[in-house]
Structures are given as structure tokens and as C-alpha cells.
Design an enzyme around this catalytic site. Structure first.
Site, PDB file in Angstrom:
ATOM      1  N   ASP A 104      18.186  79.743   8.429  1.00  0.00           N
ATOM      2  CA  ASP A 104      19.303  78.724   8.311  1.00  0.00           C
ATOM      3  C   ASP A 104      20.609  79.435   6.796  1.00  0.00           C
ATOM      4  OD1 ASP A 104      21.059  76.320   7.770  1.00  0.00           O
ATOM      5  OD2 ASP A 104      19.678  75.982   6.172  1.00  0.00           O
TER       6      ASP A 104
ATOM      7  N   HIS B  16      18.124  74.546   9.890  1.00  0.00           N
ATOM      8  CA  HIS B  16      18.304  73.629   9.540  1.00  0.00           C
ATOM      9  C   HIS B  16      17.625  72.935   9.532  1.00  0.00           C
ATOM     10  CE1 HIS B  16      20.414  72.001   6.437  1.00  0.00           C
ATOM     11  NE2 HIS B  16      21.034  71.223   6.833  1.00  0.00           N
TER      12      HIS B  16
ATOM     13  N   GLY C 195      24.878  65.257   4.910  1.00  0.00           N
ATOM     14  CA  GLY C 195      26.038  65.425   5.884  1.00  0.00           C
ATOM     15  C   GLY C 195      27.608  65.110   4.599  1.00  0.00           C
TER      16      GLY C 195
END
Length: 479
Positions: free
Chosen positions: A400, A452, A94
Site C-alpha cells: 500500500d 490498502h 475517503g
């Protein structure tokens, strides 16, 4: 105001009681009763078969501040017995994203949230076929993990996260002592490209006294599409956007002229040029540029009546099925499922509804307050490779845009490792599944056609990949 204050006092008291319980369980000598208290008999909507042995709950990591991290653990299914199989910790990045919502329930766990978040479905490519799987919601403030000290959330940085994760492991092994001597590996993706090597480094340093009761049998780590080095990550992101026709030649030339990615503080001109890339990615899925973008109404993400904003709903669903089962709305489904009261109750999570707001797959608060203090993880790679740990990095082959394979290749090449086996294809079902190169001390693998989240986009390839890593074997090089 008085009533609100009383509610806060009661909430704090209950959180302290919950934390004290988790510390007692984490610090227990034999595991036994505390371990069984965490057993999850069956989650709502879970298929009746096959049987899944699972545990979930809180482990205290800081008694003074009242911090506890939430985990979900699956015992290995394949023979031999779970106690004989490796233990694999999975971390999502994150910063601020949940390993429960992503890794466990959307990617590589044996139970995945089905569409619309109504139930769970068995994942035939779950990595618990190869290892005991431990998913951790880290740092505090992510998912169900909590702290009683609000200032913790503004002090988060890589060192803080590593120390808490290490404390979690020490206490978790006290609760599950049967896994204390198992081979232990750490894995994760995206910003866990920081978390994973840093935790491995901390375990390695604390392990230097092999007689200590906290010794952990660390053997290696594997990271997927990892953020690794600010310079190479940014340089690769820009090159990827240009080479995949996301932006024009003129925009790329402007980036090359105005951006010095070795400087962590970009100029206004560089920011403006890079924002052109990100504005283009607003229209497509940066994490899988060839997949459809989720068009779910974000204002009704938890409503069963939500609909795709597409001219032809059936045509949109057909397109979704074309991408190896990829569903761009999976995170919304996870939020629907884990916010159900009966799920949280069965899951031993969020007792008495004390967490602020709803459970989220990713926390904007954590992302916005996180202190980004480490620019490169490459020195840790060099150190742990020299120490003899098994180190693998895998990447989507071409889809990605956020942490593209170009960035990862730059990072690996910067380590200056001598090549052991040249770049070559590996196979699954007689088809090229990707490519890999073996260095002395490290392996880099690509997975063709993945985005991803490799285990989500290419589950069969992901399972073969983790099997090879855990066994220290080469991927198949013939059809």
C-alpha cells in the site's frame, strides 16, 4: 422553472416522509415490526445458498435537518446463535466512500459483487463467521445516506461524523434491542482511521453513566491501513515511494530538503516535489503497487459493453487472477450493481429515486467539501488504551503506497508504549502471513502481500486476523 420547483417540493416532501419513518423506526421501543420491515429476503442475483440473514434500511440521526444514514446488517452465521456473538461496526473512509460498496460488497461481507456487477457471490471468508456485521454509509451524502439540509454537506468534519454515527448507534439499538448487551467493536480502514477512534472515544465518554439507556457495551476497536497523524502519514508516504523505487533518489532528497511535514501547510516547493510522487502513482495503483491498474473505460463504467484497454484482453485477465483474486475494477462493478432499480427496491434504499444522481462508491463532492480539522488521532489512542479498550492496528505488509506500513509504524512508536512481545511472524497454512508486535495496551499486525484493502487482497488472512482480535488471542506463531 415552475415545474422544476414543483418536482423539488415533491422530492422534499417524500424525503421528509421517508425520514419521519426512519426516525419512528429508530426510536421504537421494541424493535419488532420496524426491524422486520428492514429484513432483506433476497437480493437480485444472490446465490440460493447458503442462507444469509440480512437487514438494510435508514436510521434517522437528526430530525430537524432531516438526516438519515443507511446501513446493511448481517447476522452472524457461526454458532452459537447470533445473539451470543459480538457486534462489529465497519466504517470506510475517503472521506466520502461507501461502506456498502467497499467493506460489505467488495471486502469482508458474506455477499460480494461478482464481476461486471451482474450478480452476487458468497464470500467464504466473510467476517460474519466471527461476528454480527453492521456496515454504515457515513457521513450523510455518502452512498444512500441523505440529508434534507444541503448546508450539512459543507459543514462536514470529524466531530460532525462522530456525532451522527453515535446517534445512528443509539437509534439502531432501539430497532435491534437483542444486540444491546453484546460485546461491541468498531472497525474500519483508511480515513476511518479517524472515524473509528473518534467514535470509540465518543461512545466511551457517553458511557460514563452506565445506567443510561444509551449505554453501549464497547470493548475495543481495530483499524486497517489507517490515516492517523498528518506528520507521520506524509513522512511515511514519501519514504515508501522512495524505498519502493516509485521515485528517484534525487526526488526523495528534494522532498527531504523542501518538506516540513510537521507544518500542515506545505510550501510550493514541497507541493511540487510531492506531486512528482503522485504523478508516478497515476500510472500504477497506489493502493496496491504490485497489482495491475484498472484500465476500464471510465466513460462507460455502467455499460455492459465496456472493455479493458489492454493489448491482450486475455493476458490482462490472467494477470488479474495472479494477485490472490485481486480485481482493480471491483468498485465499478459495485456501482453497476447498486444502481439497479430492483436492487435498490429489495435493499430498501433510495425510495422513489430521490437521491441526486447515481449511487457512487466514493463521492468527490464529500471529499472536496470535507473540513479537515484534526491533524492527529494519537491522543485518542493514548486515552482509550489507558481506559482498557482492546486496540489493534493492521497494515498491508508491503504493497500500500497511500497509507504505507512505514507511516503506521511511526504512529504506533510515537505512542511510547512498552513492548510486551517482540516483532515476530504469524502463520497461515504453514506460510508466513505477516508479522506482529504486542505492546502493553495495543497490538500492531502486518499482512504480507496485501494492499490498502486487506480483506479484499488477503481474505483468509483477514478472517484469521479478525478472529484473533475479537477473541483477544495472539496470532499463531508456529507453522
Amino acid at each position: 422553472m415552475a415545474a422544476a420547483a414543483r418536482r423539488r417540493d415533491v422530492s422534499c416532501l417524500l424525503l421528509l416522509l421517508c425520514f419521519s419513518s426512519s426516525m419512528a423506526a429508530g426510536g421504537g421501543g421494541g424493535g419488532g415490526g420496524e426491524q422486520e420491515a428492514d429484513r432483506v429476503a433476497r437480493l437480485p442475483g444472490q446465490p440460493a445458498s447458503p442462507a444469509v440473514s440480512q437487514f438494510a434500511g435508514y436510521v434517522g440521526v437528526d430530525e430537524r435537518h432531516g438526516r438519515a444514514l443507511f446501513y446493511w446488517f448481517f447476522e452472524a452465521q457461526a454458532s452459537p446463535a447470533p445473539e451470543k456473538k459480538p457486534l462489529l461496526l465497519w466504517l470506510n473512509g475517503g472521506p466520502g466512500c461507501s461502506s456498502i460498496g467497499y467493506g460489505a460488497a467488495s471486502e469482508l461481507g458474506p455477499l460480494r459483487v461478482a464481476r461486471q456487477g451482474a450478480a452476487l457471490e458468497f464470500n467464504q471468508y466473510g467476517w460474519n463467521k466471527e461476528a454480527n456485521l453492521l456496515f454504515l454509509e457515513s457521513p450523510v451524502g455518502v452512498g444512500f445516506s441523505y440529508t434534507n439540509t444541503s448546508s450539512d454537506l459543507s459543514n462536514l468534519n470529524d466531530d460532525f461524523v462522530a456525532e451522527d454515527a453515535y446517534s445512528f448507534l443509539v437509534n439502531w439499538f432501539k430497532r435491534f434491542p437483542q444486540y444491546k448487551d453484546n460485546e461491541f467493536y468498531i472497525s474500519g480502514e483508511s480515513y476511518a482511521g479517524h472515524y473509528v477512534p473518534q467514535l470509540a472515544d465518543l461512545v466511551y465518554e457517553r458511557n460514563k453513566d452506565k445506567r443510561a439507556s444509551t449505554y453501549i457495551n464497547l470493548k475495543g476497536f481495530i483499524v486497517g491501513n489507517p490515516l492517523t497523524d498528518d506528520y507521520y502519514d506524509s513522512k511515511g508516504l514519501a519514504e515508501y515511494a522512495w524505498s519502493h523505487a516509485v521515485v528517484s533518489d534525487q526526488v526523495y532528497e528534494r522532498i527531504k530538503k523542501t518538506c516540513n511535514f510537521k507544518n500542515s501547510n506545505w510550501t510550493d516547493d514541497c507541493n511540487a516535489a510531492m506531486n512528482i510522487i503522485f504523478s508516478q502513482y497515476n500510472q500504477i495503483d497506489i493502493y496496491n503497487i504490485y497489482a495491475p491498474k484498472c484500465l476500464l473505460n471510465s466513460t462507460s463504467a455502467s455499460s455492459p459493453d465496456r472493455a479493458f484497454f489492454a493489448n491482450n484482453q486475455e493476458q490482462f485477465r490472467w494477470r488479474v487472477k495472479m494477485f490472490s483474486g485481486y480485481d482493480p475494477c471491483y468498485s465499478s462493478y459495485a456501482e453497476d450493481y447498486f444502481n439497479k432499480h430492483d436492487v435498490q427496491e429489495a435493499f430498501h434504499a433510495n425510495a422513489s429515486g430521490l437521491l441526486p444522481g447515481k449511487w457512487q462508491v466514493c463521492s468527490d463532492q464529500i471529499l472536496n467539501s470535507y473540513n479537515f480539522s484534526v491533524l492527529s488521532i494519537l491522543p485518542i489512542y493514548s486515552k482509550l488504551i489507558k481506559a482498557g479498550l482492546r486496540v489493534w492496528l493492521y497494515s498491508s505488509g508491503d504493497a500500500d503506497g497511500r497509507v504505507p506500513v512505514i507511516s503506521s509504524r511511526y504512529c504506533v512508536e510515537a505512542l511510547g508504549l512498552p513492548i510486551k512481545t517482540d516483532w515476530q511472524s504469524w502463520y497461515l497454512d504453514k506460510q508466513v502471513a505477516g508479522r506482529f508486535v504486542e505492546y502493553h495496551g495495543m497490538t500492531m499486525v502486518t499482512v504480507r502481500g496485501a494492499g490498502h484493502l486487506v480483506p479484499l487482497n488477503k481474505p483468509a488472512e483477514g478472517l484469521m486476523l479478525i478472529n484473533a482480535f475479537l477473541h483477544g488471542e495472539k496470532l499463531p506463531t508456529s507453522r
